[in-house]
Design an enzyme around this catalytic site. Sequence first.
Site, short mmCIF file in Angstrom:
data_model
loop_
_atom_site.label_atom_id
_atom_site.label_comp_id
_atom_site.label_asym_id
_atom_site.label_seq_id
_atom_site.Cartn_x
_atom_site.Cartn_y
_atom_site.Cartn_z
N ASP A 13 0.85 -1.26 -0.12
CA ASP A 13 -0.02 0.19 0.07
C ASP A 13 0.84 0.99 -0.13
OD1 ASP A 13 -2.33 -1.75 0.25
OD2 ASP A 13 -2.04 -1.98 2.43
N LYS A 16 2.18 2.19 -5.15
CA LYS A 16 2.69 1.82 -6.23
C LYS A 16 1.87 1.95 -7.53
CE LYS A 16 2.89 -2.24 -4.48
NZ LYS A 16 2.59 -1.95 -3.22
N LYS A 18 -0.06 4.46 -8.57
CA LYS A 18 -0.01 5.94 -8.72
C LYS A 18 1.51 6.12 -9.42
CE LYS A 18 1.24 10.49 -8.43
NZ LYS A 18 1.05 11.63 -7.90
N GLY A 40 -4.33 -4.31 -4.75
CA GLY A 40 -5.37 -3.12 -5.05
C GLY A 40 -4.51 -1.92 -5.31
N HIS A 41 -4.20 -1.70 -6.64
CA HIS A 41 -3.44 -0.57 -7.11
C HIS A 41 -4.53 0.48 -7.51
CE1 HIS A 41 0.36 -3.31 -7.53
NE2 HIS A 41 0.07 -3.32 -6.34
N GLN A 220 2.35 -5.90 -3.35
CA GLN A 220 2.45 -6.03 -1.59
C GLN A 220 4.03 -5.20 -1.51
OE1 GLN A 220 1.59 -9.51 -3.24
NE2 GLN A 220 -0.42 -8.45 -3.05
N THR A 297 -9.65 -4.83 0.40
CA THR A 297 -10.75 -5.37 1.62
C THR A 297 -11.48 -4.44 2.53
OG1 THR A 297 -9.00 -5.69 3.22
CG2 THR A 297 -9.25 -7.65 1.88
N ARG A 299 -10.19 -2.84 4.80
CA ARG A 299 -10.01 -2.83 6.27
C ARG A 299 -9.04 -1.45 6.58
NH1 ARG A 299 -6.72 -8.35 6.70
NH2 ARG A 299 -5.90 -7.95 4.60
N LYS A 327 2.59 10.19 -0.86
CA LYS A 327 1.74 10.70 0.41
C LYS A 327 2.59 11.78 1.29
CE LYS A 327 -2.11 7.69 0.39
NZ LYS A 327 -3.20 6.81 1.50
P1 IMP Z 1 -2.47 -12.74 1.37
O1 IMP Z 1 -1.58 -12.21 0.43
O2 IMP Z 1 -3.88 -12.62 1.13
O3 IMP Z 1 -2.18 -14.11 1.76
O4 IMP Z 1 -2.28 -11.94 2.80
C1 IMP Z 1 -1.24 -12.10 3.68
C2 IMP Z 1 -0.70 -10.94 4.29
O5 IMP Z 1 -0.33 -9.87 3.30
C3 IMP Z 1 -1.70 -10.04 4.99
O6 IMP Z 1 -1.17 -9.48 6.17
C4 IMP Z 1 -2.35 -9.08 4.20
O7 IMP Z 1 -3.06 -7.98 4.53
C5 IMP Z 1 -1.09 -8.74 3.36
N1 IMP Z 1 -1.39 -8.24 1.95
C6 IMP Z 1 -1.55 -9.02 1.05
N2 IMP Z 1 -1.92 -8.17 -0.12
C7 IMP Z 1 -1.71 -6.87 0.24
C8 IMP Z 1 -1.59 -5.68 -0.43
O8 IMP Z 1 -1.83 -5.53 -1.59
N3 IMP Z 1 -1.39 -4.39 0.22
C9 IMP Z 1 -0.96 -4.59 1.73
N4 IMP Z 1 -1.09 -5.91 2.38
C10 IMP Z 1 -1.07 -7.00 1.62
#
Ligand code: IMP
Length: 420
Positions: A13, A16, A18, A40-41, A220, A297, A299, A327
Amino acid sequence: MATTILVGAQWGDEGKGKIIDVLTEQADVVVRYQGGNNAGHTVEVGAEKYVLHLIPSGILYPGKLNVIGNGVVVDPLALLEEIDHLKSRGIAVDGNLLVSNRAHMVLPYHKVLDAIREQSNKIGTTKRGIGPAYSDKVGRTGFRMVDLLSPEKFSAKLRLKVRETNEIARAFDQKPLSFAKINADYLAAGKKLRRYIVDTIKLLNRLERDGRQLLLEGAQGTLLDIDFGTYPFVTSSNTTSGGACTGAGIPPHRIGRVVGVMKAYTTRVGEGPFPTELLDDQGAQIRETGKEFGATTGRPRRCGWFDAIATRYSVTLNGIDELAVTKMDVLDELPKIKVCVAYKLDGKLIDTVPADVDDLSRCKPVYQEFDGWQTSTKLIREFEDLPKRARLYLNKIAQLSGAKIGIVSVGPRREETIFL
Ligand code: IMP
């Protein structure tokens, strides 16, 4: 510009989407190399906002080729949904998107297993089935995109996998999955996706040799890397620059530049240690100002001060040549800003990320405090025009991280960018 890799230098997060969007102008081909629709970009173009999960962010630039590389795990139904959504908004997809025939697939049973594993081993995953899909890949029982092109073989193997998963689902009081439904849905998806599925290795290497500019888009972040992150609170792929070579099929000596994206502060989603986390009003204020809610998600993201120990680790590990700091504007109003310059572990000062997450959980940040600039940076387009205190802050975080700054982002839009 030779082939460029873009990686997240923190816990994901970092913004990336942008930065990829801004760099795509100079690129011919944008390639995703790992992860799946857990990513989620977010990209804002004019008044339009797009959130891309599987398709490279370059799709928003007309005429650029976008490739989902062999290292990505693809949920074919999610991919179709994303393609349809982009098309409905007038984005040209056909002819601009290809998917590696070697990319592994995420199937419905991976999501069931992801949810079951979360019950006893809470990582805070996105529940997109990413970990189980990569487990199958490494366990040599996965499905690849190429398998969608051989329906009989696909169905025979799927029947066994669904039976196997249903035994586990039953043991955990979960509803069994229907082989017939998955089989029908995925073969139908295969028919629609057939036009995009190719041998991307041959193609990408040919384009690269012909002098085309490749941009390899990481998802990620470094601290979520399966080998180098805060294991087990990580994602299941190599998010770092080494993963770009294996996940796109490009030899390491063809890489010319590594760009690391980092926020001017730090965020994390899901479980796991986060030494500079702010559990007070300050953290809540950064979350509100920075709109720190997950693009996939929804969250709320955990927020904290900039962690120079974590970013220096990222710079070393990825071979980051250039940093993109995002940011910056989120800090505009703050009277004081802190930066973590060391960790204190059991009374001893350390300057690296420990391998054991229990040690990292016990690390207390040692801060250096800065005066805030308390004026808006959103309209600034030249580094020299930034307030003196903002320049001081940026120069300090770059020096502590060990790489030079190439880009500073002062807002989500393309034009809200400072190039150095
Ligand atoms: P998974 O990739 O869904 O298996 O999640 C594993 C961990 O990576 C969790 O803590 C997620 O919140 C984190 N995670 C996965 N994808 C992202 C992302 O795109 N941004 C931030 N955290 C991520």
